[in-house]
Design a protein around this motif. Structure first.
Motif, PDB file in Angstrom:
ATOM      1  N   GLU A 225       1.681  -1.252   4.769  1.00  0.00           N
ATOM      2  CA  GLU A 225       2.920  -0.482   4.709  1.00  0.00           C
ATOM      3  C   GLU A 225       3.393  -0.345   3.267  1.00  0.00           C
ATOM      4  O   GLU A 225       3.324  -1.298   2.486  1.00  0.00           O
ATOM      5  CB  GLU A 225       4.011  -1.160   5.537  1.00  0.00           C
TER       6      GLU A 225
ATOM      7  N   HIS B 153      15.814   5.885   3.627  1.00  0.00           N
ATOM      8  CA  HIS B 153      14.720   4.917   3.719  1.00  0.00           C
ATOM      9  C   HIS B 153      13.418   5.608   4.112  1.00  0.00           C
ATOM     10  O   HIS B 153      13.390   6.449   5.014  1.00  0.00           O
ATOM     11  CB  HIS B 153      15.117   3.872   4.767  1.00  0.00           C
TER      12      HIS B 153
ATOM     13  N   SER C 164       9.039   4.905   4.771  1.00  0.00           N
ATOM     14  CA  SER C 164       7.903   3.997   4.869  1.00  0.00           C
ATOM     15  C   SER C 164       6.656   4.829   5.150  1.00  0.00           C
ATOM     16  O   SER C 164       6.732   5.895   5.767  1.00  0.00           O
ATOM     17  CB  SER C 164       8.104   2.951   5.974  1.00  0.00           C
TER      18      SER C 164
ATOM     19  N   LEU D 215       6.915   0.655   1.399  1.00  0.00           N
ATOM     20  CA  LEU D 215       8.342   0.906   1.557  1.00  0.00           C
ATOM     21  C   LEU D 215       8.897   1.487   0.265  1.00  0.00           C
ATOM     22  O   LEU D 215       8.568   1.010  -0.833  1.00  0.00           O
ATOM     23  CB  LEU D 215       9.088  -0.392   1.874  1.00  0.00           C
TER      24      LEU D 215
END
Length: 259
Positions: free
Chosen positions: A46, A90, A92, A48
């Motif tokens: 992942e 946000h 990801s 971020l």
């Protein structure tokens, strides 16, 4: 209207536990209230990062600050938690471990350049032709490199240092000196300094500066003025704050805001 922190619970998977049908897949969300992400792990790698605002992710005793220019690579299967303030945009991106080798076996900060952001956005476009997707994915992977500056704070786990950590995280402008803490805890200043170095690699004053800067990054990303931020994290002048901020991050508060 008063908003309350919300907690999100996600499942925990081992690396590769789910065989995903993609190479790279992105998600985005504007967070409408302060959010705590309980510890979880993904079957994928992942990345971020934020388009707006600053958030944090914790792996054990290490806490990284995530901004629009500094993201965080988390290898598949790594347990982590996070905090995202309200208003943060946000992002990801998840990477299949079958198709994408890990750029690091441990979490590492990644430089999120304007080009990388554009390429990740392109992968989220509907109707992107398979050949174009393959080429874009290859460019994304080529740009995933560790950042020159890592916005990382190590949280000491020693019971001796717990009151200091709690006070500083509650109020970064706390003015309690090392000598005052030693007197309050019934130990020598040398004992406290040694404990900080053993657990964080930093002395008391260095760790305090890093903790203050980490908090300042969140405030700056939220649009607060540099002078106000300096005062809120314990500095009597913007110039003194700027000196410490530059030492920790490699850039001035003004440059950070412009990015």
């Amino acid at each position: 209207m008063v908003t309350r922190d919300t907690s999100r619970r996600l499942p925990s998977y081992a690396a590769g536990e789910i065989d995903v049908p993609f190479v790279v897949r992105g998600t985005e969300e504007v967070i409408d209230r302060d959010t705590f992400w309980e510890e979880h792990s993904h079957p994928t790698h992942e990345l971020l990062w934020n388009r707006r605002g600053a958030s944090s992710a914790a792996v054990g005793a290490r806490v990284w600050t995530i901004t629009p220019s500094v993201g965080l690579w988390i290898p598949a299967g790594t347990p982590h938690s996070g905090r995202t303030p309200a208003g943060t945009w946000h992002h990801s991106a998840h990477f299949s471990i079958r198709a994408v080798p890990a750029i690091s076996d441990a979490p590492v900060a990644v430089e999120v350049t304007p080009l990388l952001r554009l390429l990740l956005d392109r992968l989220n476009e509907e109707g992107l032709a398979p050949d174009s997707r393959t080429k874009t994915e290859a460019l994304v992977l080529d740009l995933l490199v560790p950042a020159p500056v890592e916005l990382l704070l190590r949280i000491p786990e020693s019971p001796l240092l717990a009151p200091i950590v709690a006070a500083v995280r509650e109020d970064p402008a706390d003015t309690t000196t090392l000598a005052a803490w030693a007197s309050r805890l019934g130990v020598s200043t040398r004992t406290i300094t040694r404990a900080f170095r053993e657990q964080t690699g930093l002395g008391f004053s260095q760790w305090l500066a890093a903790a203050r800067v980490q908090h300042a990054i969140t405030l700056l990303s939220g649009g607060e003025e540099i002078e106000e931020v300096a005062e809120r994290v314990g500095y009597h002048s913007a110039s003194a704050f700027g000196t410490v901020f530059r030492r920790v991050t490699g850039m001035s508060p003004g440059r950070f805001r412009s990015q």
